[in-house]
Design an enzyme around this catalytic site. Sequence first.
Site, PDB file in Angstrom:
ATOM      1  N   GLU A   8       3.085   5.847  -0.450  1.00 45.09           N
ATOM      2  CA  GLU A   8       2.860   4.511  -1.037  1.00 45.09           C
ATOM      3  C   GLU A   8       3.714   4.455  -2.293  1.00 45.09           C
ATOM      4  O   GLU A   8       3.342   5.019  -3.324  1.00 45.09           O
ATOM      5  CB  GLU A   8       1.374   4.316  -1.395  1.00 45.09           C
ATOM      6  CG  GLU A   8       0.427   4.327  -0.213  1.00 45.09           C
ATOM      7  CD  GLU A   8       0.493   3.051   0.614  1.00 45.09           C
ATOM      8  OE1 GLU A   8       1.166   2.088   0.183  1.00 45.09           O
ATOM      9  OE2 GLU A   8      -0.111   3.024   1.692  1.00 45.09           O
ATOM     10  N   CYS A  28       2.207  -2.104  -8.598  1.00 44.34           N
ATOM     11  CA  CYS A  28       3.197  -1.851  -7.542  1.00 44.34           C
ATOM     12  C   CYS A  28       3.445  -3.108  -6.724  1.00 44.34           C
ATOM     13  O   CYS A  28       4.560  -3.355  -6.292  1.00 44.34           O
ATOM     14  CB  CYS A  28       2.758  -0.701  -6.651  1.00 44.34           C
ATOM     15  SG  CYS A  28       1.126  -0.918  -5.930  1.00 44.34           S
TER      16      CYS A  28
END
Length: 516
Positions: free
Chosen positions: A256, A290
């Site tokens: 991720e 993010c």
Amino acid sequence: MSLVEQMDTVTDAAAGTVDRHATTQTFESTNPASGAVVGVFPVHDTGAVTETVERARPAAARWAELGFDGRRERLAAYRGYLARRMNELADLVHRENGKPHADAILEITLAVEHLAWAGSHARKALGSRRVRTGLLAANHAAYLEYQPLGVVGVIGPWNYPVFTPMGSIAYALAAGNAVVFKPSEHTPAVGAWLAAAWRAAVPDCADAFQVVTGFGETGAALCRAGVGKLAFTGSAPTGRKVMAACAETLTPVLMELGGKDAMIVDDDADVVAAADAAVWGAMSNAGQTCIGIERVYATSAVYDRFVAEVTAQVRKLRPGSDDEATYGPMTMASQGDIVRRHVSDAAASGRVVRGEADPALFPNENYLAPAVLLDVPDSSPAICEETFGPTLSITRVRDAEEALERANATSYGLAGSVFTRSKARGLDLARRMRSGMTSVNSVLTFASVPALPFGGVGESGFGRIHGEDGLKEFTRAKAITRQKYALPVNLMSFGRPASATDAVARVMGMIHGRHR
Ligand code: NDP
């Protein structure tokens, strides 16, 4: 609460987890707002990490044996514990990460929701099921199930120190694995608190979730400790190092990574709503998200109105650590330098509108003014590189097709957003956006839907947390067949008559041969 009491809380939180290891080296985590020490933590070396993983192995076996119902009950106890102590945890997140208390509450709420979903949906997603055998094995029963991997290593970042790692931890635990978690060196107290909370809430399987603390070397040791899978959340450069370390032992990885997410604002968009969402998506958590919006492509028809609305909203933002502040400091001081570089480069080639709050009054240099970057060139770092700060670039485009083309012109592909009043157009643009997740007429919403998978493409990584895909990510698919009765002719035997395969060929010709 005084600092001494706060320190005690942290020390208590770590008791029985990280402090059990004999280790000579320690490090401090500090409050990015004040520089005050939040806690002192051991630097776990390779031996300590290996020891922790070895202690997790029998715990993993016990945890798996509990089955879906036993695990659901214990995961419920854990989320109940987190929900009851939400303010205590939010206070710790505020002190160690810097984000406003209210944002920490929101983050913990998301984590609790995911824990609830993972615990209650694991059986449906992973439980043993019969599948059709097809013609060739008609005399067999076939079963598919998803088995846990054993001990899962989780390495997490500092920007959402509860929600982000919990996306791996909750789903790995619900799938029947034990977890060893290495939090960022910037948020070890939050990691230690989460593990201590587990020990308190689930005392009969306390070692199923443990924490190790330290720097990059501690994370690298976890990669090499023989875990069944390594779930990494962080930057692409570190992700490459993690993959290389895991390759040594063929340890599978979940990546991720970062993003450069874009928003498309189409001709028919609700401009005020789009601006509101863009400002939140870009500036909340000081832009250290993010899946934050870093680029907006607005069509000519709405560009001027959109820019006016965004800049009006941004002018009202004020970073700080008080209750009225809209966002906090940069958690990691060095990230501030990257943001400043991107903004000054944009100022040299385009136009920059800053918030009105006077930077001279900011508590220290970790607080950055919000900046809207207008029509900076595509080659600018603010367009090509992850900024991870309170900035938003807005670029004028001809139409939504050009917007999509430019949104997709990045090596990243984490998430994004589309604003349009047309349902068909919105879904079409969302589908064609090169990203793992897209929200139409909002930002970041997919992260709050536990049934939806979360993850990226390209430099944003691979694999999925959340949802059924997130549960399956922490399992191996197991195929089982059971012969119910023997057929007169067994095709997979040297004793089969030659005529048997001729008969099979004729049947296959009749069934499949008619397709052209
Ligand atoms: P880093 O990549 O710097 O660090 C991530 C984690 O990896 C930290 O715990 C770090 O430890 C650890 N680490 C560092 N070196 C190694 C190594 N050699 N081997 C194993 N582990 C190592 O990321 P940040 O913490 O700065 O987080 C920000 C990044 O995370 C951004 O790019 C952001 O976009 C991304 N991110 C992605 C998310 C997603 O879901 N896709 C969600 C949240 C963030 P230490 O801190 O001790 O150095």
